[in-house]
Design an enzyme around this catalytic site. Structure first.
Site, PDB file in Angstrom:
ATOM      1  N   TYR A 142      13.677  -5.880  -5.533  1.00 49.80           N
ATOM      2  CA  TYR A 142      14.971  -6.527  -5.186  1.00 49.80           C
ATOM      3  C   TYR A 142      15.354  -6.735  -5.801  1.00 49.80           C
ATOM      4  O   TYR A 142      16.685  -7.222  -6.103  1.00 49.80           O
ATOM      5  CB  TYR A 142      15.631  -5.307  -4.154  1.00 49.80           C
ATOM      6  CG  TYR A 142      15.561  -4.190  -3.596  1.00 49.80           C
ATOM      7  CD1 TYR A 142      15.027  -2.901  -4.588  1.00 49.80           C
ATOM      8  CD2 TYR A 142      15.590  -4.277  -2.770  1.00 49.80           C
ATOM      9  CE1 TYR A 142      14.791  -2.061  -4.087  1.00 49.80           C
ATOM     10  CE2 TYR A 142      15.698  -2.152  -1.945  1.00 49.80           C
ATOM     11  CZ  TYR A 142      15.188  -2.382  -2.796  1.00 49.80           C
ATOM     12  OH  TYR A 142      14.687  -0.429  -2.113  1.00 49.80           O
ATOM     13  N   LYS A 192       0.724  -1.951   0.668  1.00 51.21           N
ATOM     14  CA  LYS A 192       0.383  -1.219  -0.346  1.00 51.21           C
ATOM     15  C   LYS A 192      -1.007  -1.709  -0.406  1.00 51.21           C
ATOM     16  O   LYS A 192      -1.232  -2.683  -1.757  1.00 51.21           O
ATOM     17  CB  LYS A 192       1.154  -0.623  -1.395  1.00 51.21           C
ATOM     18  CG  LYS A 192       1.145   0.949  -0.806  1.00 51.21           C
ATOM     19  CD  LYS A 192       0.816   2.033  -0.600  1.00 51.21           C
ATOM     20  CE  LYS A 192       0.277   2.612  -1.896  1.00 51.21           C
ATOM     21  NZ  LYS A 192      -0.964   3.534  -1.155  1.00 51.21           N
ATOM     22  N   ASP A 225       2.112   4.613   2.630  1.00 47.91           N
ATOM     23  CA  ASP A 225       2.396   5.722   2.509  1.00 47.91           C
ATOM     24  C   ASP A 225       2.075   7.001   3.433  1.00 47.91           C
ATOM     25  O   ASP A 225       2.572   7.604   4.265  1.00 47.91           O
ATOM     26  CB  ASP A 225       2.009   6.434   0.593  1.00 47.91           C
ATOM     27  CG  ASP A 225       0.521   5.052   1.147  1.00 47.91           C
ATOM     28  OD1 ASP A 225      -0.153   4.722   1.992  1.00 47.91           O
ATOM     29  OD2 ASP A 225      -0.337   5.971  -0.538  1.00 47.91           O
ATOM     30  N   ASP A 249      13.810  -0.549   2.932  1.00 46.96           N
ATOM     31  CA  ASP A 249      14.351   0.390   2.129  1.00 46.96           C
ATOM     32  C   ASP A 249      14.168   2.353   2.770  1.00 46.96           C
ATOM     33  O   ASP A 249      14.381   3.036   3.721  1.00 46.96           O
ATOM     34  CB  ASP A 249      14.950   0.846   1.089  1.00 46.96           C
ATOM     35  CG  ASP A 249      16.418   0.934   0.610  1.00 46.96           C
ATOM     36  OD1 ASP A 249      16.340   0.860   1.965  1.00 46.96           O
ATOM     37  OD2 ASP A 249      16.352   0.203  -0.253  1.00 46.96           O
ATOM     38  N   ASP A 253      15.115   4.827   6.343  1.00 47.87           N
ATOM     39  CA  ASP A 253      15.711   6.305   6.312  1.00 47.87           C
ATOM     40  C   ASP A 253      15.360   7.185   6.292  1.00 47.87           C
ATOM     41  O   ASP A 253      15.708   8.091   7.378  1.00 47.87           O
ATOM     42  CB  ASP A 253      16.175   6.395   4.722  1.00 47.87           C
ATOM     43  CG  ASP A 253      17.245   5.471   4.781  1.00 47.87           C
ATOM     44  OD1 ASP A 253      18.003   4.251   5.200  1.00 47.87           O
ATOM     45  OD2 ASP A 253      17.914   5.890   3.535  1.00 47.87           O
TER      46      ASP A 253
END
Length: 368
Positions: A142, A192, A225, A249, A253
């Site tokens: 970001y 990852k 993942d 992020d 959520d």
């Protein structure tokens, strides 16, 4: 030590409504527990833009740097959709996070027994859930450079850069290990590393920090993942999860919906200690400004109240009082008090935002 100082930034939409209920808790602590706070209030987001032409004034930013804790309601709304990106309400929040250097975002996901049926997962999977996601908040994809939309040949290309330094990884990981020592003493680091060099570095730094400084804390590593899959399969296997900005992020959520309602979820964003030993800190509910219900008394104030409970615990070292507030919320829910977002299929009449706040204060009264 001087009276603890709090800057309240109610913001937009339902922000002022839910923050008014937090004020009741602050007043109660002063009246019934002898705990006084120096409270000031300023504008942020769309409200600040309407008044000053900017989502956060320099004066408010300076005050945020000086106080012991910032409490924020919510920012944004469709009224501001056509503004230039540089002055959108959300830029005020991002400026606070960046200039206060709030690198560790704490997102608890706790499922109260009374709300276990509200999750989309089976009750036995989520009942009693209590996990903490620690998301790096000031670096990563970001913020990395280069970024932007560029022309290459005869087409446009969008570029964002995932970038982490060793020190950035270490400081947020240290926050996770310290939290774990006060909880279940387990940390799962998610990245990852199988496809991203930044993930390889992340894993190496986290492991090295654990081995050198936190050998008593159980550490595991998981691809992000796979972590998302495991959060929906059996979330109670986790205690503290530490991850980068992008994956944090997404995963926070996802974890939010395990609990059944965004209206229940608090958060804390913490930075380095100030001269008085307290961390730079901003506390806010996870939910947005919900402009569709603003001003109607339908908003659930619990996430904002629980965010203040986090401030009691992490900024003011008042863990006993934080637990008192959390137990008052738990009692109210167990008694069947519900705002509109928590109404089940059995129906009933929801209480208003104000009535929910009053019920929590009544539960606090019963606790002393």
């Amino acid at each position: 030590m001087a009276t603890p100082s709090i800057l309240i930034l109610p913001g937009d939409g339902i922000g002022p409504e839910v923050m008014a209920e937090v004020r009741k808790i602050i007043d109660w602590l002063g009246a019934k527990r002898g705990l006084s706070f120096e409270v000031s209030e300023e504008l942020v987001g769309g409200a600040a833009y309407d008044a000053h032409g900017t989502p956060l004034t320099d004066a408010t930013m300076a005050k945020a740097q000086e106080v012991d804790a910032v409490l924020l309601g919510a920012v944004g709304g469709p009224k501001y959709d056509d503004l230039d990106f540089s002055v959108k309400p959300e830029r005020g929040l991002l400026r606070l996070r960046k200039e206060m250097d709030l690198f560790a975002n704490l997102r608890p996901a706790q499922c109260f027994d009374a709300l276990a049926d509200f999750s989309s997962l089976k009750k036995e999977v989520v009942a009693g859930l209590d996990i903490m996601i620690v998301r790096e908040l000031t670096s990563g994809v970001y913020f990395g450079e280069p970024r932007g939309i560029f022309t290459e040949g005869n087409e446009r290309v969008g570029i964002n850069t995932q970038r982490y330094t060793e020190s950035e990884i270490a400081r947020v990981s240290r926050s996770a290990f310290e939290l774990a020592r006060k909880r279940g003493n387990k940390v799962c680091s998610m990245e990852k590393a199988n496809v991203m060099e930044s993930g390889v570095l992340w894993r190496e730094v986290v492991q090295k920090l654990r081995d050198e400084e936190y050998p008593d804390v159980e550490l595991s590593h998981m691809y992000a993942d796979a972590g998302a899959m495991q959060l929906t399969r059996w979330p109670k296997q986790f205690d503290v999860i530490v991850t980068d900005n992008l994956f944090g992020d997404l995963l926070s959520d996802l974890a939010a919906m395990l609990t059944g309602s965004l209206g229940m979820l608090p958060s804390a964003s913490l930075g380095a200690p100030m001269a008085n030993g307290r961390p730079k800190a901003l506390y806010e509910p996870v939910h947005g400004s919900a402009p569709d219900i603003a001003g109607q008394g339908k908003a659930n104030p619990i996430a904002c109240i629980l965010s203040f409970a986090m401030a009691l615990r992490y900024s003011f070292d008042l863990g006993e009082e934080a637990e008192r507030v959390e137990k008052a919320v738990e009692k109210v829910l167990a008694d069947g008090v519900r705002t509109a977002d928590l109404m089940g299929p059995e129906g009933g009449t929801p209480v208003s935002t104000t009535e929910m706040g009053d019920a929590i204060v009544a539960a606090l009264d019963a606790s002393v």
